[in-house]
Design a protein around this motif. Structure first.
Motif, PDB file in Angstrom:
ATOM      1  N   LEU A   1      11.059  -7.816  -4.650  1.00 52.30           N
ATOM      2  CA  LEU A   1      11.087  -7.168  -3.332  1.00 52.30           C
ATOM      3  C   LEU A   1       9.693  -6.882  -2.773  1.00 52.30           C
ATOM      4  O   LEU A   1       8.741  -6.640  -3.518  1.00 52.30           O
ATOM      5  CB  LEU A   1      11.877  -5.857  -3.414  1.00 52.30           C
ATOM      6  N   GLU A   2       9.613  -6.870  -1.447  1.00 54.45           N
ATOM      7  CA  GLU A   2       8.384  -6.453  -0.742  1.00 54.45           C
ATOM      8  C   GLU A   2       8.257  -4.935  -0.867  1.00 54.45           C
ATOM      9  O   GLU A   2       9.258  -4.239  -1.094  1.00 54.45           O
ATOM     10  CB  GLU A   2       8.495  -6.831   0.744  1.00 54.45           C
ATOM     11  N   PRO A   3       7.046  -4.412  -0.701  1.00 51.07           N
ATOM     12  CA  PRO A   3       6.866  -2.958  -0.824  1.00 51.07           C
ATOM     13  C   PRO A   3       7.823  -2.165   0.072  1.00 51.07           C
ATOM     14  O   PRO A   3       8.388  -1.151  -0.344  1.00 51.07           O
ATOM     15  CB  PRO A   3       5.413  -2.742  -0.392  1.00 51.07           C
TER      16      PRO A   3
ATOM     17  N   PRO B   1      -7.315   7.102  10.544  1.00 49.89           N
ATOM     18  CA  PRO B   1      -7.669   7.767  11.796  1.00 49.89           C
ATOM     19  C   PRO B   1      -7.056   6.997  12.952  1.00 49.89           C
ATOM     20  O   PRO B   1      -7.006   5.768  12.905  1.00 49.89           O
ATOM     21  CB  PRO B   1      -9.206   7.679  11.849  1.00 49.89           C
ATOM     22  N   GLY B   2      -6.605   7.697  13.950  1.00 52.77           N
ATOM     23  CA  GLY B   2      -6.054   7.011  15.121  1.00 52.77           C
ATOM     24  C   GLY B   2      -4.527   7.012  15.149  1.00 52.77           C
ATOM     25  O   GLY B   2      -3.934   6.634  16.147  1.00 52.77           O
ATOM     26  N   VAL B   3      -3.892   7.421  14.021  1.00 50.96           N
ATOM     27  CA  VAL B   3      -2.425   7.524  14.007  1.00 50.96           C
ATOM     28  C   VAL B   3      -2.091   8.924  13.507  1.00 50.96           C
ATOM     29  O   VAL B   3      -2.543   9.319  12.436  1.00 50.96           O
ATOM     30  CB  VAL B   3      -1.809   6.478  13.052  1.00 50.96           C
ATOM     31  N   SER B   4      -1.343   9.664  14.287  1.00 47.16           N
ATOM     32  CA  SER B   4      -1.087  11.050  13.883  1.00 47.16           C
ATOM     33  C   SER B   4      -0.089  11.070  12.720  1.00 47.16           C
ATOM     34  O   SER B   4       0.753  10.194  12.562  1.00 47.16           O
ATOM     35  CB  SER B   4      -0.571  11.874  15.051  1.00 47.16           C
ATOM     36  N   ASN B   5      -0.219  12.132  11.926  1.00 48.59           N
ATOM     37  CA  ASN B   5       0.625  12.349  10.771  1.00 48.59           C
ATOM     38  C   ASN B   5       2.097  12.316  11.187  1.00 48.59           C
ATOM     39  O   ASN B   5       2.924  11.668  10.551  1.00 48.59           O
ATOM     40  CB  ASN B   5       0.247  13.719  10.198  1.00 48.59           C
ATOM     41  N   THR B   6       2.417  12.994  12.280  1.00 50.96           N
ATOM     42  CA  THR B   6       3.798  13.091  12.740  1.00 50.96           C
ATOM     43  C   THR B   6       4.326  11.726  13.178  1.00 50.96           C
ATOM     44  O   THR B   6       5.421  11.310  12.803  1.00 50.96           O
ATOM     45  CB  THR B   6       3.895  14.084  13.915  1.00 50.96           C
ATOM     46  N   TYR B   7       3.519  11.039  13.974  1.00 52.05           N
ATOM     47  CA  TYR B   7       3.939   9.723  14.456  1.00 52.05           C
ATOM     48  C   TYR B   7       4.258   8.816  13.271  1.00 52.05           C
ATOM     49  O   TYR B   7       5.288   8.154  13.223  1.00 52.05           O
ATOM     50  CB  TYR B   7       2.844   9.089  15.311  1.00 52.05           C
ATOM     51  N   PHE B   8       3.356   8.823  12.305  1.00 51.33           N
ATOM     52  CA  PHE B   8       3.521   7.950  11.154  1.00 51.33           C
ATOM     53  C   PHE B   8       4.827   8.262  10.413  1.00 51.33           C
ATOM     54  O   PHE B   8       5.602   7.374  10.080  1.00 51.33           O
ATOM     55  CB  PHE B   8       2.325   8.085  10.212  1.00 51.33           C
ATOM     56  N   LEU B   9       5.063   9.556  10.169  1.00 58.28           N
ATOM     57  CA  LEU B   9       6.267   9.933   9.417  1.00 58.28           C
ATOM     58  C   LEU B   9       7.532   9.527  10.169  1.00 58.28           C
ATOM     59  O   LEU B   9       8.506   9.085   9.571  1.00 58.28           O
ATOM     60  CB  LEU B   9       6.259  11.440   9.174  1.00 58.28           C
ATOM     61  N   ARG B  10       7.488   9.677  11.499  1.00 61.64           N
ATOM     62  CA  ARG B  10       8.664   9.309  12.292  1.00 61.64           C
ATOM     63  C   ARG B  10       8.923   7.802  12.174  1.00 61.64           C
ATOM     64  O   ARG B  10      10.058   7.357  12.022  1.00 61.64           O
ATOM     65  CB  ARG B  10       8.432   9.706  13.757  1.00 61.64           C
ATOM     66  N   GLN B  11       7.838   7.018  12.221  1.00 59.36           N
ATOM     67  CA  GLN B  11       7.995   5.570  12.078  1.00 59.36           C
ATOM     68  C   GLN B  11       8.581   5.232  10.707  1.00 59.36           C
ATOM     69  O   GLN B  11       9.448   4.379  10.581  1.00 59.36           O
ATOM     70  CB  GLN B  11       6.656   4.837  12.244  1.00 59.36           C
ATOM     71  N   ALA B  12       8.080   5.947   9.680  1.00 57.78           N
ATOM     72  CA  ALA B  12       8.532   5.649   8.315  1.00 57.78           C
ATOM     73  C   ALA B  12      10.008   6.026   8.152  1.00 57.78           C
ATOM     74  O   ALA B  12      10.809   5.251   7.632  1.00 57.78           O
ATOM     75  CB  ALA B  12       7.661   6.394   7.308  1.00 57.78           C
ATOM     76  N   VAL B  13      10.362   7.224   8.620  1.00 56.94           N
ATOM     77  CA  VAL B  13      11.758   7.677   8.498  1.00 56.94           C
ATOM     78  C   VAL B  13      12.680   6.690   9.202  1.00 56.94           C
ATOM     79  O   VAL B  13      13.702   6.260   8.651  1.00 56.94           O
ATOM     80  CB  VAL B  13      11.913   9.098   9.108  1.00 56.94           C
ATOM     81  N   ASN B  14      12.297   6.280  10.404  1.00 63.78           N
ATOM     82  CA  ASN B  14      13.167   5.375  11.165  1.00 63.78           C
ATOM     83  C   ASN B  14      13.185   3.963  10.580  1.00 63.78           C
ATOM     84  O   ASN B  14      14.207   3.288  10.644  1.00 63.78           O
ATOM     85  CB  ASN B  14      12.762   5.352  12.638  1.00 63.78           C
ATOM     86  N   ALA B  15      12.076   3.540  10.008  1.00 60.34           N
ATOM     87  CA  ALA B  15      12.054   2.216   9.372  1.00 60.34           C
ATOM     88  C   ALA B  15      13.046   2.188   8.212  1.00 60.34           C
ATOM     89  O   ALA B  15      13.791   1.230   8.029  1.00 60.34           O
ATOM     90  CB  ALA B  15      10.643   1.883   8.896  1.00 60.34           C
TER      91      ALA B  15
ATOM     92  N   ARG C   1       3.316   0.198   3.862  1.00 60.01           N
ATOM     93  CA  ARG C   1       4.518  -0.527   3.446  1.00 60.01           C
ATOM     94  C   ARG C   1       5.309   0.233   2.389  1.00 60.01           C
ATOM     95  O   ARG C   1       6.535   0.181   2.367  1.00 60.01           O
ATOM     96  CB  ARG C   1       4.143  -1.928   2.961  1.00 60.01           C
ATOM     97  N   THR C   2       4.607   0.966   1.516  1.00 57.02           N
ATOM     98  CA  THR C   2       5.353   1.754   0.525  1.00 57.02           C
ATOM     99  C   THR C   2       6.142   2.865   1.198  1.00 57.02           C
ATOM    100  O   THR C   2       7.018   3.464   0.595  1.00 57.02           O
ATOM    101  CB  THR C   2       4.429   2.403  -0.530  1.00 57.02           C
ATOM    102  N   ARG C   3       5.796   3.153   2.450  1.00 59.63           N
ATOM    103  CA  ARG C   3       6.556   4.170   3.183  1.00 59.63           C
ATOM    104  C   ARG C   3       7.660   3.528   4.020  1.00 59.63           C
ATOM    105  O   ARG C   3       8.250   4.163   4.871  1.00 59.63           O
ATOM    106  CB  ARG C   3       5.626   4.984   4.088  1.00 59.63           C
ATOM    107  N   GLY C   4       7.832   2.217   3.834  1.00 57.33           N
ATOM    108  CA  GLY C   4       8.978   1.561   4.468  1.00 57.33           C
ATOM    109  C   GLY C   4       8.669   0.729   5.698  1.00 57.33           C
ATOM    110  O   GLY C   4       9.545   0.069   6.239  1.00 57.33           O
ATOM    111  N   LEU C   5       7.411   0.751   6.187  1.00 57.58           N
ATOM    112  CA  LEU C   5       7.083  -0.054   7.359  1.00 57.58           C
ATOM    113  C   LEU C   5       6.958  -1.522   6.968  1.00 57.58           C
ATOM    114  O   LEU C   5       6.356  -1.844   5.946  1.00 57.58           O
ATOM    115  CB  LEU C   5       5.764   0.421   7.992  1.00 57.58           C
ATOM    116  N   GLY C   6       7.513  -2.418   7.789  1.00 55.44           N
ATOM    117  CA  GLY C   6       7.382  -3.843   7.523  1.00 55.44           C
ATOM    118  C   GLY C   6       5.948  -4.283   7.716  1.00 55.44           C
ATOM    119  O   GLY C   6       5.161  -3.593   8.353  1.00 55.44           O
ATOM    120  N   ARG C   7       5.623  -5.461   7.158  1.00 58.64           N
ATOM    121  CA  ARG C   7       4.243  -5.931   7.219  1.00 58.64           C
ATOM    122  C   ARG C   7       3.732  -6.021   8.658  1.00 58.64           C
ATOM    123  O   ARG C   7       2.647  -5.543   8.976  1.00 58.64           O
ATOM    124  CB  ARG C   7       4.113  -7.293   6.528  1.00 58.64           C
ATOM    125  N   ALA C   8       4.544  -6.616   9.540  1.00 54.49           N
ATOM    126  CA  ALA C   8       4.093  -6.800  10.918  1.00 54.49           C
ATOM    127  C   ALA C   8       3.846  -5.460  11.598  1.00 54.49           C
ATOM    128  O   ALA C   8       2.839  -5.267  12.284  1.00 54.49           O
ATOM    129  CB  ALA C   8       5.121  -7.610  11.702  1.00 54.49           C
TER     130      ALA C   8
END
Lengths: 481, 251, 445
Positions: B72-74, B93-107, C390-397
């Motif tokens: 599997l991919e990471p 730098p350049g990506v807020s902590n909150t934004y990042f977590l929201r992207q991760a949760v939704n991904a 990616r370990t947090r679930g984001l795809g490569r792109a």
């Protein structure tokens, strides 16, 4: 602090220690340059026809070329017709053994601290002694021959190993490469030749000591080093010249070729006469040095300590052609009084996963100008290439200049190139700290400067490191003020 | 079958073999600790499990929730429920902590075929989790890990753990560089996240973390292999005797 | 024989100039213009053999059959989309270099602040304009061309101590015309002692075409004056910009110069800063994002003539497809400029093997009481960062897009005007690969 600075100024007025002239009768070709002079040089050296032609071809190229003008290097026009292109101590023939060498010349090298002997101080180093235009002696030749290593003057190599010379001469620095390389190709007098056969690790340092003695001459030596597959060689170059009011031209060409998994380590301690305190006299050191990492995993490492010469213009470079080949450049350039140095390197990444590392330490004192000029070029095919460059400049006094001019050209996205540079002055705090611990100011300056240069000094072979450290201290005398 | 099942794992980094035949099984709800001296291969194991590409698996297999993990991919591993709290979290730098977590949760939700979380609900959960982990709200607005202190970075990793709700959380030297108060706080946050479904793999050099997060199993890793496994008392034995006896055993 | 360093200017360009020159207003300027024109003809167009143009390829650009611009006004929507600087911002709008009075608004300025089109300034104070033109230091061919042919632009003056609360925006619209056009707007800004100004400069395009804007801006800051100058180059397509900005700072003056170049066939941003009095400060930030066959040159020259000054350059680029980006930054600390702090950073992301990045960060130091450093990097995205995301679930792109966005966003964080910053962020999302798929909520604030 200014009292400290004053003290340094007064510490010593010692002069350039290598500035004496050897009273030896020399044979000098009259000044001037034309095809006849070139044929004469070639004849004197008993060269084959192809080499005479090669020289003449280079000369014809040279005549069409313009002498370069550099933004930060200034000197009055050189009259190439006023230079004598060949000078050699008179002797019937090259001495058969070291004992037959002219005692005056022997004494010269004693005084320079590199006696022509195969024992004691220089037991670990084989030396080729070049006096003006000719090689006068080479030590440890026999011992090296047993391993198949060829170490001789390039004149001997032309005679004894013409196939190797013909194959590689001009293969890295073509005769038309630049104005001074063309001139050198036309008139080169002597220099060293090294060939290390496959798989052989050269057991001792090979070294050439260049000495300009005669007046009104230029020195145009040519060095060619070939490390065959899987071999290793460490080579050292040292040089000095007498103090003269005139400027003398030194235009050398050095070519290195490293085949698969071979490694060449080339170190220079350059101490040509820098001119006097008013900027009178000194050597113009216009040198072309280039190494070709031709083979897979080959490695070429340049280390230089440049303290001499009125003007230094040199960029020891690496063409990283073989995949995973490595190029390194470690440099200390120290300028004082009216010296000008414009030096650096070029790293051209062609092969995959090639790596280069540049560490440059520039020290400017007095009214000198010290420029680092470097090029890192990553070509499209250089997948995964890496470069790291660190360039630091130290200023001693407010009348000098320190400049950094790097060029970075990248055409491959998997490459990574990093360049960092800093400029600052000699730290009063550090000097004070050393003095508060009892060091005299002169030693304190030498200590701080040596610390600044440590990364480079560590790359020098032991035999030279001690000498180079002393040189740094001496070259700076009278500079803090 | 165990949640995580490692058999005969060999891993090379830059041509050098770092993990040399490792076996390990972790069940849901368990907390395992892997202890070992520097250079034993602990962190390499953590990164291989998370899918670092420059680490080459030369032999062995790893199954996680019945799937071949190494295939599997990471991001697929993350979606499956594997989380690595890193020793050196990357600054962005350049990506807020909150934004990042929201992207991760939704991904992760998207990968599991779930709808995206509504922004309001996300913020509510984030605030709760931040309180639980002891992260100031101001840190949520800052750029991801940029300029965070060592302790803040480690806590931020635990915040991500809380938000991403993994099935297996690997904590790679989460205790390193923490003072005792920060260590206690991080341990408390981890303990609060222990559930019967969730497993933990704690990777650590020192025993002191295990005073606060009590493990079910302790493994001693030396030279790329697990040389001894035992209960929580094994950690105390290590504390007393050091790694020296194990190093000799391994040699 | 060595190749020539300059090329003879294309005959169409010369004919156009010869035709325009006698028709330009302002007798007082005629002499200055003529001299500049002759210098331009004598020098010609620089080739890569000229050190400052080493990485620029402008032959095709300059060989276009240029005509004089005829456009009168852009659409209202074009201007509206370009607006920045807050609801009360004053604005000068230019269509292919010509002031469009109907769309400009500079009424109700505080006492002691004068803003007018350059054509108007030439009419009312020709001597001053001539003196300003003459004062441009070390003009090159493009500056000379501008001096010779500048017909319009902006003339901005603030008396000592004047600090308007509103910003002033210059909107340059490149309006596509049937033939290629070249325009030479000139901007002159003079801030009296202690005055303050926030100046925005937007370049946008309307319609397909080939408009080459050859802009010269002269910004003069008296003692303790402060200027924020922010330029957004968003005139994409076949348009080009050669912009030279020269800033003179007296003692204690402060400059913040930000520039974002989204695209354009060829864009050259030259910034020349002279710190002439003690205690001056110049902060410079730049971002460029060329793709396709675009070319962006950044040339920064910072001169520390006086001591105790501080300068800091921070330039980043993301270069994709077949694009080329060149950065040449130089810090010069002149003799006697003791106690200088000068820094420079240039970071480049190279996203394609067909693209090219050239960097030439220079230090030129003639004083010893200095703290100077520079750094330059060229490379791809950091693997460690990608792995983390990616370990947090984001795809490569998605991870790549986000890291690229973040890389560029670091420069935007230094922009002062919120609206302009938003426009830049939107531009980044539109340009970086995968950026369009990123969730803009929370990124473009």
């Amino acid at each position: 602090m200014s009292t400290a600075v004053e003290t340094v100024k007064q510490i010593t007025e010692r002069e350039y220690q290598w500035g004496f002239v050897t009273p030896v009768e020399e044979e000098t070709v009259p000044p001037g340059l034309d095809e006849e002079v070139i044929r004469l040089i070639s004849r004197k050296k008993g060269e084959p026809e192809w080499l005479t032609e090669w020289r003449l071809e280079a000369f014809r190229r040279w005549k069409t070329m313009e002498e370069p003008r550099w933004a930060r290097v200034h000197y009055p026009p050189i009259d190439y017709q006023a230079i004598s292109y060949f000078a050699a101590p008179k002797q019937k023939e090259r001495p058969k053994s070291l004992d037959e060498i002219d005692p005056e010349i022997r004494r010269t090298y004693e005084k320079l601290g590199i006696p022509i002997r195969e024992q004691e101080i220089l037991a670990g180093v084989a030396v080729d002694y070049v006096f003006d235009s000719v090689s006068v002696a080479t030590t440890f030749k026999k011992k090296l021959e047993e391993l198949g290593i060829i170490f001789c003057s390039i004149s001997e190599a032309v005679r004894d190993h013409p196939e190797l010379v013909r194959k590689y001469l001009g293969s890295v620095v073509p005769p038309g490469d630049n104005f001074f390389a063309a001139l050198n190709s036309a008139v080169f007098s002597d220099g060293s030749f090294v060939y290390v056969p496959p798989g052989v690790r050269c057991p001792m340092e090979l070294s050439t000591y260049f000495r300009i003695n005669a007046a009104g001459t230029g020195q145009f030596e040519r060095t060619l080093i070939i490390a065959d597959r899987g071999s290793y060689v460490s080579y050292l170059e040292g040089c000095t010249a007498p103090m003269r009011d005139e400027n003398q031209l030194h235009a050398a060409v050095v070519e290195l070729i490293a085949l698969d998994e071979a490694e060449i380590k080339y170190s220079t301690v350059q101490n040509w006469y820098p001119g006097d305190r008013e900027g009178k006299g000194g050597i113009y050191n216009f040198v072309t040095k280039r190494g070709l990492c031709k083979g897979y995993r080959s490695k070429i490492s340049w280390t230089q300590v440049e303290t001499g010469s009125a003007i230094t213009w040199k960029y020891p470079s690496c063409i990283l052609q073989g995949d995973e080949s490595v190029g390194e450049f470690y440099s200390v350039a120290l300028t004082n009084n009216f010296q000008q140095a414009d030096t650096g390197t070029k790293m051209v990444h062609i092969g995959r996963r090639t790596r280069s590392r540049i560490v440059s330490k520039g020290i400017a004192a007095g009214r000198s100008q010290n420029t680092y000029r470097g090029l890192v070029r990553i070509l499209r095919g250089a997948e995964g290439a890496r470069n790291h460059t660190q360039c630091d400049s130290l200023l001693i006094g407010d009348r000098c200049g320190a400049h950094t001019v790097p060029y970075i050209e990248v055409k491959n996205r998997s490459a990574r190139v990093e360049h960092e540079a800093t400029t600052s002055k000699l730290s009063e705090e550090q000097l004070f700290y050393c003095r508060a611990r009892g060091l005299p100011l002169e030693d304190a300056v030498a200590l701080v400067v040596n610390g600044f240069c440590r990364e480079v000094m560590e790359e020098l072979p032991m035999e030279f490191a001690v000498e180079a450290r002393k040189l740094l201290g001496i070259s700076l005398e009278g500079s803090v003020g | 079958m165990a949640m995580l099942d490692i058999e005969g794992l060999h891993v090379a980094v830059g041509g050098k073999e770092i993990i040399r035949g490792l076996d390990l099984a972790v069940e849901a709800g368990e907390v395992h600790a892997i202890m070992g001296p520097n250079g034993s291969g602990k962190s390499t194991l953590a990164h291989v499990l998370a899918g670092r590409e420059d680490y080459e698996v030369t032999a062995g297999r790893v199954r996680f929730l019945g799937q071949d993990l190494l295939e599997l991919e990471p991001e697929e591993r993350a979606a499956l429920g594997l989380f690595l709290a890193m020793q050196y979290p990357v600054e962005i730098p350049g990506v807020s902590n909150t934004y990042f977590l929201r992207q991760a949760v939704n991904a992760l939700r998207k990968a599991r075929g779930e709808p995206e979380m509504k922004p309001a609900e996300f913020m509510k959960r984030l605030r709760e989790a931040a309180r639980q982990v002891g992260i100031r709200e101001e840190l949520l607005r800052r750029d991801l890990n940029a300029g965070f202190s060592g302790g803040e970075k480690k806590r931020n990793e635990i915040l991500q753990l809380a938000m991403l709700e993994p099935k297996l959380a690997i904590l790679d030297e989460t205790d390193s560089g923490l003072d005792i108060d920060a260590l206690k706080a991080v341990a408390a946050a981890v303990n609060a996240l222990r559930t019967p479904e969730r497993a933990f793999l704690l990777i650590t050099h020192y025993q002191r973390l295990l005073n606060f997060i009590v493990p079910d199993r302790v493994h001693v890793m030396v030279d790329g292999r697990i040389v001894r496994s035992g209960g929580k008392d094994l950690a105390l034995e290590l504390e007393e005797r050091g790694y020296e006896p194990f190093l000799q055993e391994a040699a | 024989m060595a190749a020539p360093r300059y090329r003879t200017p294309p005959s169409e360009l010369v004919r156009l100039g010869e035709r325009l020159l006698p028709r330009l207003p302002g007798d007082a300027l005629a002499e200055v213009r003529q001299r500049a024109w002759r210098r331009f003809l004598a020098a010609g167009i620089p080739t890569p053999r000229v050190e400052d143009w080493k990485y620029s390829r402008i032959d095709a650009l300059m060989a276009q059959p240029f005509a004089a611009p005829t456009a009168t006004a852009p659409a209202a929507g074009t201007v509206r989309r370009a607006m920045a600087g807050g609801p009360a911002a004053r604005r000068l709008v230019f269509a292919n270099g010509r002031l469009v009075a109907g769309q400009s608004h500079v009424g109700g300025l505080p006492d002691g602040m004068r803003v007018m089109g350059l054509a108007e300034a030439i009419q009312h104070r020709p001597q001053e304009v001539a003196a300003a033109f003459e004062a441009l230091p070390a003009p090159g061919p493009f500056s000379d061309l501008n001096t010779a042919l500048a017909a319009d632009g902006a003339w901005i003056e603030l008396n000592p101590g004047v600090r308007p609360e509103v910003s002033l925006q210059l909107v340059f619209v490149a309006v596509g015309e049937p033939s290629a056009v070249i325009t030479h707007p000139r901007v002159v800004v003079r801030l009296g002692a202690g005055a303050r100004l926030h100046l925005l400069e937007s370049h946008v395009a309307e319609g397909e075409g080939h408009v080459l804007t050859n802009l010269v801006a002269q910004l003069q800051l008296a003692e303790e004056a402060a200027l924020v100058h922010e330029r957004l180059q968003a005139a994409e397509g076949g348009h080009a910009l050669v912009g030279r900005t020269v800033v003179e700072l007296s003692a204690g003056a402060r400059l913040l110069a930000n520039v974002a170049t989204l695209g354009g066939a060829f864009v050259r941003n030259e910034l020349e800063v002279h710190l002439r009095g003690e205690g001056g400060e110049a902060l410079m930030n730049g971002l460029y994002l060329p793709r396709g066959r675009e070319q962006v040159d950044t040339l920064v020259r910072v001169h520390h003539h006086a001591g105790r000054c501080h300068s800091d350059q921070f330039y980043k680029g993301v270069v994709d497809e077949q694009a080329r980006a060149a950065f040449a930054g130089r810090i010069t600390v002149h003799e006697g400029a003791q106690d200088t702090d000068a820094y420079q950073q240039n970071r480049n992301l190279l996203l394609s093997d067909e693209a090219e990045v050239d960097a030439k960060p220079e230090l030129e130091i003639f004083a010893d009481e200095v703290r100077c450093s520079h750094g330059a990097t060229v490379g791809g995205l950091e693997e460690a960062g990608l792995f983390y995301l990616r370990t947090r679930g984001l795809g490569r792109a998605q991870a790549e897009a986000l890291l690229t966005y973040a890389f560029a966003g670091e420069v935007v964080a230094r922009f002062r005007d919120g609206k302009l910053a938003r426009q830049v962020r939107q531009g980044i999302l539109a340009r970086v690969p995968g950026g369009a798929a990123l969730d803009p909520e929370g990124l473009v604030a």
